[in-house]
Design a protein around this motif. Structure first.
Motif: not given
Lengths: 213, 213
Positions: A114, A118, A173, A175-177, B118, B169, B173
DNA sequence: CCTACCGATCGGTAGG
DNA sequence: CCTACCGATCGGTAGG
């Protein structure tokens, strides 16, 4: 043969953490508040050190971010080329192994992934260039496998580069959710994403595969 | 008929910017340095105002972030339901319209979309909950279309929710890597992503479509 | 008495 | 690896 018999399947192993205590504490803070939202005193508290103690190990807050991000990118790369090499069959097996590797990394090393995704804009110019180069290297590996698959007739996509980018981004992505306490385990999700990713590149999804119900 | 003849295709229109000058300046700063890396003085300079001038329009730096993010999420939502409603045919047409809408938004409103993606962790608890709710609403719209497509036999994915998340996603992205001066225009990329997204949900990709060479 | 601001500076805190 | 600090700059606000 004198090849390393151990390294063959190490791309699956996420037992050891191998991160310096300061980096571990910093990673936790960065994940919660971002790089600029994290103070040196937060990092000191999280790693049970004084402010000066943190500076004994790393010369600056920025150096800590660089260490976290570069180690993450290097770890993912080593696992990716191992996953690629471990595929004995053609491009489809290589593709499945690499997507599996991407999924496992982004669930098992969620915070590292993540931050690597980011905090690129928080890197100073040189460190940013290094990071982008590592990201491009990762991207090109997937592209080459997809292009091999198209050449072999296994994938039918007319836009291998766009499809590759779509696949890589849908994996990163995660790692985002993704939450480890959610309904799906890392390997279950990886299996599902292999099918989705195969569809994205125009490959055949094996719907009667070994995935358990 | 008394239906609004204008609003039918407004989900394609990205001519006007409609963003307050302070938000425009702040958005530029946030994109380059992140929320915590941006100072009120940077925002003041970017919007050609004094610091006090900025505070005349917005009560705090955080309120500026909330305004940028909530307007972006609301804009995307309005466009999405318009794109959905504009599809006269079945779930495949609805899916293609929504993916096209997502792609156009994330290329034409790249900075807004990037910040909305982000800077969630920079939002205070209440604002964060509002943002997550809007993100989930957007996610559920795609899920419902994919599930309708599966029910109608148009999509063959065994995991509609995972495939929907993968599609959303990969589209969001795009704000991370797309550059307007690149090789592909917004609409060309959208057309390619429709094919890739259809593959991801197990739909039929029309390879002989109206996309120009 | 309103709006849309300005030059100057407040009390605290950041990285080092 | 700590206590005691620094030069500077932070987000936010005063009177006009």
């Amino acid at each position: 043969m004198s090849t390393d018999a151990v390294s063959a399947d190490t791309w699956h192993d996420y037992a050891r953490s191998q991160l310096h205590p300061v980096l571990e504490g910093a990673l936790h803070c960065f994940t919660l508040h971002g790089y600029h939202g994290t103070t040196i005193r937060m990092i000191a508290a999280a790693s049970r050190l004084s402010v000066a103690g943190v500076y004994h190990h790393y010369p600056s807050k920025h150096a800590i971010l660089v260490a976290v991000m570069s180690q993450a990118m290097e770890d993912l790369w080593q696992r990716s080329i191992a996953a690629d090499a471990a595929a004995q069959g053609g491009p489809v097996d290589r593709f499945v192994n690499i997507v599996t590797c991407l999924l496992e990394f982004h669930t098992q090393r969620r915070d590292e992934a993540f931050i690597a995704l980011t905090e690129i804009r928080s890197l100073e110019a040189n460190a940013r260039a290094d990071h982008i180069a590592k990201r491009d290297r990762q991207q090109r590996l997937v592209e080459s496998v997809v292009e091999d698959g198209v050449a072999a007739g296994a994938f039918t996509t007319e836009h291998p580069r766009d499809a590759s980018r779509a696949v890589v981004t849908m994996c990163t992505s995660v790692s985002d959710w993704y939450r480890p306490d959610g309904a799906l385990s890392s390997s279950e999700l990886a299996a599902r994403y292999c099918g989705i990713a195969l569809g994205a590149v125009g490959g055949h999804t094996q719907t009667g595969g070994p995935v358990s119900a």
